[in-house]
Design an enzyme around this catalytic site. Sequence first.
Site, PDB file in Angstrom:
ATOM      1  CG  HIS A  22      27.223  29.744  18.296  1.00 56.27           C
ATOM      2  ND1 HIS A  22      27.945  29.089  19.264  1.00 56.27           N
ATOM      3  CD2 HIS A  22      28.137  30.100  17.329  1.00 56.27           C
ATOM      4  CE1 HIS A  22      29.220  29.062  18.918  1.00 56.27           C
ATOM      5  NE2 HIS A  22      29.361  29.659  17.744  1.00 56.27           N
ATOM      6  CD  GLU A  23      27.400  31.529  13.249  1.00 53.84           C
ATOM      7  OE1 GLU A  23      27.890  32.629  12.938  1.00 53.84           O
ATOM      8  OE2 GLU A  23      28.088  30.503  13.400  1.00 53.84           O
ATOM      9  CG  HIS A  26      30.174  34.505  16.689  1.00 59.48           C
ATOM     10  ND1 HIS A  26      31.144  34.411  17.653  1.00 59.48           N
ATOM     11  CD2 HIS A  26      29.879  33.232  16.327  1.00 59.48           C
ATOM     12  CE1 HIS A  26      31.425  33.135  17.877  1.00 59.48           C
ATOM     13  NE2 HIS A  26      30.668  32.400  17.090  1.00 59.48           N
TER      14      HIS A  26
END
Length: 217
Positions: A22-23, A26
Amino acid sequence: MNDILINIVIWAIPVLLAITLHEAAHGYVARMFGDPTAHLMGRITLNPLKHVDPVGTLLVPGGIVLMNAVTGASFPPFGWAKAVPVDFSRLRRPKADMFWVAAAGPAANFAQAIIWAVLLGLAVRMSAPGSVWLEICQRGMLVNIGLMVLNLIPVPPLDGGRIAVSLLPIRQAIVWAKIEPYGFFIVIGLLYFGMLDIVYRLVAPPLMRFLLLFSGV
């Protein structure tokens, strides 16, 4: 006690992947739209060790598993990794591009949920009923749905909050962004009073049925 420890171990792989990828998503999308900060700091990587936060990646998810065991709640474990640095001022169109950078995290979780569904189909065909791999695949789907739903809550600094800020007119966006210092406490309150569990119970079943289309089971 042994059952709780086994439960934590089975959750560990999908939770770790869900949070760290998820990170990384980004940072990857931020680089696409003009901000190389995460890339220059070596944070666009699939190596979980680069993203692990001892509290958010380990203690909080483990604590939620324990809390669910005691209270009977069903919201999957969630947590956070070390935040990928994004300098929104370096994006080509800071307000508009914020949408894509913020949406990348939940999108990564949805993509992982689909992958876990495909692996579930393979596991069903290759494994005996009750296999630990079946459990891991099922929980991989659940935790990614849970993390996606959580992050789409429109409260800054969650991704849904940043998406809302990017879509609102500038005056309303400034007002909404001021919620950010209190966002963590709002989310904890929603979790404590069972509101997140209610939302998850409403959203998860149709999403799971959709994901199972990819598994062929």
